[in-house]
Design a protein around this motif. Structure first.
Motif, short mmCIF file in Angstrom:
data_model
loop_
_atom_site.label_atom_id
_atom_site.label_comp_id
_atom_site.label_asym_id
_atom_site.label_seq_id
_atom_site.Cartn_x
_atom_site.Cartn_y
_atom_site.Cartn_z
N CYS A 195 -9.30 10.61 -22.53
CA CYS A 195 -9.22 9.79 -21.30
C CYS A 195 -7.91 9.00 -21.27
O CYS A 195 -7.28 8.89 -20.21
N TRP A 196 -7.50 8.48 -22.41
CA TRP A 196 -6.24 7.75 -22.49
C TRP A 196 -5.07 8.70 -22.29
O TRP A 196 -4.08 8.38 -21.61
N LYS A 197 -5.17 9.91 -22.88
CA LYS A 197 -4.09 10.90 -22.73
C LYS A 197 -3.95 11.35 -21.28
O LYS A 197 -2.83 11.53 -20.78
N GLN A 198 -5.07 11.53 -20.59
CA GLN A 198 -5.02 11.93 -19.19
C GLN A 198 -4.38 10.85 -18.32
O GLN A 198 -3.68 11.15 -17.36
N ALA A 199 -4.61 9.60 -18.67
CA ALA A 199 -3.97 8.50 -17.93
C ALA A 199 -2.45 8.53 -18.13
O ALA A 199 -1.69 8.25 -17.20
N GLU A 200 -2.02 8.86 -19.34
CA GLU A 200 -0.58 9.01 -19.58
C GLU A 200 0.02 10.10 -18.70
O GLU A 200 1.08 9.92 -18.09
N ILE A 201 -0.66 11.22 -18.61
CA ILE A 201 -0.18 12.32 -17.79
C ILE A 201 -0.12 11.90 -16.32
O ILE A 201 0.81 12.25 -15.58
N ALA A 202 -1.12 11.12 -15.89
CA ALA A 202 -1.20 10.69 -14.48
C ALA A 202 -0.02 9.83 -14.07
O ALA A 202 0.30 9.74 -12.87
N LEU A 203 0.66 9.21 -15.03
CA LEU A 203 1.82 8.38 -14.71
C LEU A 203 2.91 9.17 -14.00
O LEU A 203 3.74 8.59 -13.28
N GLU A 204 2.93 10.48 -14.19
CA GLU A 204 3.95 11.29 -13.54
C GLU A 204 3.78 11.31 -12.02
O GLU A 204 4.70 11.71 -11.30
N GLY A 205 2.62 10.92 -11.53
CA GLY A 205 2.41 10.84 -10.08
C GLY A 205 3.21 9.73 -9.43
O GLY A 205 3.40 9.72 -8.21
N LEU A 206 3.67 8.78 -10.25
CA LEU A 206 4.51 7.69 -9.73
C LEU A 206 5.97 8.12 -9.86
O LEU A 206 6.53 8.13 -10.96
N ASN A 207 6.56 8.51 -8.74
CA ASN A 207 7.93 9.00 -8.75
C ASN A 207 8.67 8.46 -7.53
O ASN A 207 8.14 7.62 -6.78
N ASP A 208 9.88 8.95 -7.31
CA ASP A 208 10.71 8.41 -6.23
C ASP A 208 10.11 8.63 -4.85
O ASP A 208 10.45 7.90 -3.91
N GLU A 209 9.25 9.63 -4.69
CA GLU A 209 8.63 9.86 -3.39
C GLU A 209 7.75 8.69 -2.97
O GLU A 209 7.55 8.44 -1.78
N VAL A 210 7.23 7.97 -3.95
CA VAL A 210 6.37 6.83 -3.66
C VAL A 210 7.16 5.71 -2.99
O VAL A 210 6.62 4.93 -2.21
N ILE A 211 8.45 5.64 -3.25
CA ILE A 211 9.29 4.62 -2.63
C ILE A 211 9.27 4.78 -1.11
O ILE A 211 9.02 3.83 -0.36
N GLY A 212 9.51 6.01 -0.64
CA GLY A 212 9.50 6.26 0.80
C GLY A 212 8.14 6.03 1.42
O GLY A 212 8.03 5.54 2.55
N ARG A 213 7.10 6.37 0.68
CA ARG A 213 5.74 6.16 1.17
C ARG A 213 5.48 4.68 1.42
O ARG A 213 4.94 4.28 2.46
N ALA A 214 5.88 3.84 0.46
CA ALA A 214 5.67 2.40 0.61
C ALA A 214 6.48 1.83 1.76
O ALA A 214 5.98 1.01 2.55
N VAL A 215 7.73 2.26 1.89
CA VAL A 215 8.59 1.77 2.97
C VAL A 215 7.98 2.10 4.33
O VAL A 215 8.02 1.29 5.26
N GLU A 216 7.41 3.29 4.46
CA GLU A 216 6.82 3.70 5.73
C GLU A 216 5.54 2.93 6.05
O GLU A 216 5.28 2.61 7.21
N ILE A 217 4.76 2.64 5.03
CA ILE A 217 3.43 2.08 5.28
C ILE A 217 3.45 0.57 5.46
O ILE A 217 2.69 0.02 6.27
N VAL A 218 4.29 -0.15 4.72
CA VAL A 218 4.35 -1.61 4.89
C VAL A 218 4.80 -1.91 6.32
O VAL A 218 5.87 -1.48 6.74
N PRO A 219 3.99 -2.62 7.09
CA PRO A 219 4.33 -2.86 8.51
C PRO A 219 5.67 -3.58 8.69
O PRO A 219 5.94 -4.58 8.03
N LYS A 220 6.47 -3.05 9.58
CA LYS A 220 7.76 -3.68 9.87
C LYS A 220 7.57 -5.07 10.46
O LYS A 220 8.42 -5.95 10.33
N GLU A 221 6.42 -5.26 11.13
CA GLU A 221 6.15 -6.55 11.77
C GLU A 221 6.05 -7.70 10.76
O GLU A 221 6.12 -8.87 11.14
N TRP A 222 5.85 -7.38 9.50
CA TRP A 222 5.75 -8.43 8.49
C TRP A 222 7.11 -9.02 8.15
O TRP A 222 7.20 -10.04 7.46
N GLY A 223 8.19 -8.37 8.60
CA GLY A 223 9.51 -8.97 8.52
C GLY A 223 10.25 -8.83 7.20
O GLY A 223 11.17 -9.62 6.94
N HIS A 224 9.90 -7.84 6.39
CA HIS A 224 10.60 -7.64 5.11
C HIS A 224 11.52 -6.44 5.18
O HIS A 224 11.22 -5.43 5.82
#
Length: 256
Positions: A195-224
């Motif tokens: 279970c611990w080893k599988q969590a280590e492998i899952a870390l690879e899901g956090l990559n540069d594509e997540v940056i664009g995902r966050a930028v798109e989803i955080v509402p622009k109306e919040w002013g950041h």
């Protein structure tokens, strides 16, 4: 490139229909029902803890989702102008807000004695992923809920003070030392190595594509600025080695 799930979040924001009450906590979230048939605790960008807290909520949730961590279901909800009101002394602000879906029959737990219900309903797989998420996002004020209707399944909630925001909100546009996690609860029972080893492998899901995902989803109306959002995700990506080390430490220590 933004993924299909993120596109759905952007396209289909649940509309809040009404609010019932306001919680007597720092951010003063409001409880209400939405057009998707779900109930949400809604946090507004205008709150006494600062708009950074709702940005933290979104980014931490996206980071957790990227590695499959058990984040409580969430959505960017839309508060229509017709719901503008003062409820329990709190101004209900129209526009986009962060909605954490109410998990009915769940109990909140800050886990001061360690993580309970380790052997319940898949938690041996969920807990290592949650530990990884805590480390990636520099979690403070760690909280979880356990769903009593499904044999104590664990979910992470309330990420407003993550990324070094506690005890005072930090300005996303300013330098921050990102103070270290002050308390990480240990599982109360042994968790298999795999279970611990599988969590280590899952870390690879956090990559540069997540940056664009966050930028798109955080509402622009919040002013950041986009750069502020990017900085948070890049910080989490930069902590992947820390997360691996934490998982390995827990793997060795839990069950002794």
């Amino acid at each position: 490139m933004i993924d299909l799930e993120s596109r759905q979040r952007l396209k289909n924001r649940p509309q809040m229909l009404f609010f019932d009450r306001v919680a007597p906590t720092g951010a003063r979230p409001a409880l209400g029902s939405a057009s998707d048939g779900q109930d949400y605790w809604v946090k507004f960008a205008q709150n006494d803890q600062g708009s950074e807290t709702v940005v933290n909520e979104v980014v931490a949730s996206i980071v957790g989702d990227s590695i499959g961590a058990p984040v409580a279901p969430w959505a960017i909800v839309e508060v229509p102008l017709g719901l503008k009101q003062i409820l329990d002394g709190r101004l209900i602000v129209p526009g986009p807000a962060f909605g954490s879906r109410v998990i009915h029959l769940a109990e909140e737990n800050r886990m001061p004695q360690g993580i309970p219900h380790v052997l319940s309903d898949g938690n041996i797989n969920r807990i290592p992923l949650m530990v990884a998420m805590w480390e990636l996002c520099n979690a403070l004020d760690i909280q979880a809920v356990f769903y009593n209707g499904d044999d104590r399944k664990i979910y992470s909630i309330d990420h407003g003070f993550w990324f070094g925001s506690y005890p005072y909100p930090w300005k996303l546009s300013e330098k921050s030392m990102f103070p270290q996690i002050d308390h990480v609860p240990m599982p109360s029972r042994e968790i298999p190595d795999d279970c611990w080893k599988q969590a280590e492998i899952a870390l690879e899901g956090l990559n540069d594509e997540v940056i664009g995902r966050a930028v798109e989803i955080v509402p622009k109306e919040w002013g950041h600025e986009e750069s502020e959002i990017e900085r948070l995700v890049e910080f989490a990506i930069g902590r992947k080695d820390n997360a691996r080390n934490q998982l390995r430490r827990f793997r060795k220590e839990v069950g002794k």
